[in-house]
Design an enzyme around this catalytic site. Structure first.
Site, PDB file in Angstrom:
ATOM      1  N   CYS A 308       0.831  -1.286  -0.395  1.00  0.00           N
ATOM      2  CA  CYS A 308       0.197  -0.079   0.363  1.00  0.00           C
ATOM      3  C   CYS A 308       0.591   1.438   0.388  1.00  0.00           C
ATOM      4  CB  CYS A 308      -0.952   0.051   0.749  1.00  0.00           C
ATOM      5  SG  CYS A 308      -2.182   1.352   0.831  1.00  0.00           S
ATOM      6  N   CYS A 488      -5.951   2.786  -4.113  1.00  0.00           N
ATOM      7  CA  CYS A 488      -5.686   2.887  -2.412  1.00  0.00           C
ATOM      8  C   CYS A 488      -6.278   4.888  -2.150  1.00  0.00           C
ATOM      9  CB  CYS A 488      -4.297   4.386  -3.250  1.00  0.00           C
ATOM     10  SG  CYS A 488      -3.120   4.606  -1.629  1.00  0.00           S
TER      11      CYS A 488
END
Length: 556
Positions: A308, A488
């Site tokens: 991430c 994201c």
């Protein structure tokens, strides 16, 4: 003759020459061990000749002859005795050095050293010891020549990718014989840790018992994988148990290399040093944010790839938002020290993020990599690279440091025959099938496809792998394709998110029409999605094989 170091005491090399003795002595060795039987090759001197030349150079020489391909337990014991009784540093040799390295490796396994660690040391020295993995893993026992058990489908990893794929397979074929290998008792919803670090979620909301998530009819093998034998369709787990498979799915996640930053492990969770990348540390992030009323807050981001990529700055934005809401933002200097050269890899989302950088007065610094931390002194050292590629160290004082460690594929993946040069599982980026071993697939963070490493990626990958494996079982071709989708949700303030959704090459792949959520702009709808909708979608859909908005693309 170039010795290859295995330990501070022992190095190995290919066949040495009688004229090498002075050089060996000058390199600081005191003992030579020959692992070649006399007469093995026409180009080798006899041991008597080696012993005589060694003696003249002031070296001790020991003969522990080992027949190639027939290494015994007695050979291992003899080698260990020779090393133990040697004078000074030891150089062992055989025709290529492999036998000498293998003798060391098997003994290390007996002493309890982890197999991936042994294989990695061997790899760094230039020796592929994976063929001896069973012997190394066996310790003082014997290695089985046949699998203890064989499954139709074996999945490595009970994280998001592994469980989701198992569930998707069971939804397609309830009668499939599937087993999942994973040693962890707990399963975490890691995307929630950003919100734990902002006081929105509690840690407990992000954790479940692994046993409760394994799909019905799927066997859970609670152990750690130590090595692969893809040519034999086997993996080796702790205790040298050998598990066979007809098809293998590799989804173990990645390794957070906390030791990759000097001093970091000694100070995590205290001295103002925290990280949302760990379940037990995210609450400390929120504690620090609430307690900081002035000073310097430093947020780091390591080199890519990482899990991430937006998470380091998510923590920063939410912290800054709290400080702004409580009226202390003007007393806090915020720095974002990023090892990369840009704020975010997909340019369409950068303008929205820059508005928040300006709003919070964040000092952006690029090409800076966290190198070491001194928690007691509250200082951190960053390696700073200039435009010409020159690197210098810069010491930075902090009152709060949100540290993100460098990240790699797990050790047992990096040293395996299924890894690419970078250490990730070597797959076709569309079908997620291995490029060399056609009964192996991979997905999730350990996958070598060039996509963002996010839970959202795994959500889209799992149906692709499940579909293609069922097609393979039926004798068909892999027609489902993964487009590189990743998501994201960039938490730019409490209550608003920039929802970045993109695929291979940075192509925008929005899930919603712009009038619902325009991902290039901060929105409350995207925050509602992350806080209220995505957790139940994860627990009750993705991990249950319900592929809402994740059906595989079979159009080619």
């Amino acid at each position: 003759m170039v010795p290859k170091k295995l330990t501070d005491r022992l190095s190995v090399s290919p066949q040495i020459a009688l004229t090498d003795m002075k050089q060996i002595k000058s390199l600081g060795f005191g003992t030579i061990i020959s692992n070649r039987p006399d007469g093995e090759g026409s180009d080798q001197p006899t041991f008597a000749e080696i012993q005589d030349a060694a003696k003249k150079a002031g070296l001790k020489a020991v003969h522990v002859p080992v027949t190639a391909g027939a290494l015994t337990d007695d050979d291992v014991a003899a080698m260990q005795s020779a090393v133990t009784e040697a004078d000074g540093r030891v150089l062992a040799f055989c025709r290529t050095g492999t036998r000498s390295a293998t003798l060391w490796a098997i003994n290390e396994g007996r002493d309890g050293t982890a197999v991936p660690t042994i294989l990695q040391i061997g790899k760094q020295a230039g020796y592929d010891l994976s063929g001896a993995a069973r012997r190394i893993a066996a310790g003082n026992g014997s290695a089985s020549d046949t699998p203890d058990v064989t499954h139709d489908i074996l999945i490595i990893g009970a994280g998001a990718a592994g469980i989701a794929t198992a569930a998707s397979l069971k939804a397609r074929r309830a009668d499939l014989d599937i087993a999942i290998i994973d040693p962890s008792e707990a399963h975490y919803y890691q995307p929630g840790w950003t919100l734990v670090g902002a006081g929105v979620f509690t840690p407990e909301q992000t954790a479940r018992a692994t046993a409760h998530l394994i799909p019905k009819g799927v066997e859970w093998i609670k152990a750690a994988v130590v090595a692969f034998e893809p040519e034999k369709n086997c993996v080796i787990v702790e205790g040298c148990r050998v598990i066979g498979y007809k098809r293998l799915i590799v989804a173990p996640g990645l390794k957070l290399d906390w030791h990759g930053v000097e001093g970091l492990t000694e100070t995590l969770g205290r001295n103002g040093v925290t990280s949302n990348y760990r379940y037990d540390l995210a609450p400390y992030t929120w504690k620090l944010v609430q307690g900081l009323n002035s000073g310097r807050a430093v947020f780091s981001q390591p080199p890519m790839p990482i899990k991430c990529a937006g998470a380091p700055q998510k923590a920063m934005y939410l912290s800054a938002d709290h400080w702004q809401r409580t009226g202390v933002l003007d007393k806090i200097d915020i720095e974002f020290r990023n090892a990369g050269a840009v704020l975010f890899g997909v340019k369409e989302y950068v303008p929205a993020l820059m508005k928040y950088v300006e709003r919070y007065g964040i000092d952006l610094k690029f090409n800076e990599t966290l190198k070491s931390v001194d928690g007691a002194a509250k200082t951190a050292v960053f390696a700073v690279k200039d435009a010409d590629g020159n690197v210098r160290d810069e010491t930075v004082e902090f009152d709060m440091l949100h540290a993100v460690p460098p990240q790699t594929a797990p050790d047992f993946i990096r040293v395996s025959p299924i890894a690419n040069e970078a250490g990730w599982v070597d797959v076709d980026q569309a079908t997620l099938r291995h490029l060399k071993f056609d009964n192996i697939w991979a997905l999730g963070d350990a996958c070598g496809a060039p996509n963002a490493k996010t839970a959202a990626a795994a959500r889209k990958q799992a149906p692709v792998v499940a579909h293609n494996i069922v097609a393979d079982i039926d004798g068909g071709s892999a027609v489902a394709h993964y487009d590189g989708y990743g998501s994201c949700p960039l938490t730019v303030e409490r209550g608003k998110i920039v929802l970045a959704e993109f695929g291979y090459g940075g192509k925008l792949l929005p899930s919603f029409p712009k009038w619902v959520i325009d991902g290039t702009k901060p929105s409350r709808a995207a925050w509602f999605l992350k806080e209220k909708m995505l957790p139940p979608i994860y627990w009750k859909a993705m991990l249950k094989g319900r592929e809402y908005m994740a059906h595989p693309d079979t159009t080619g």
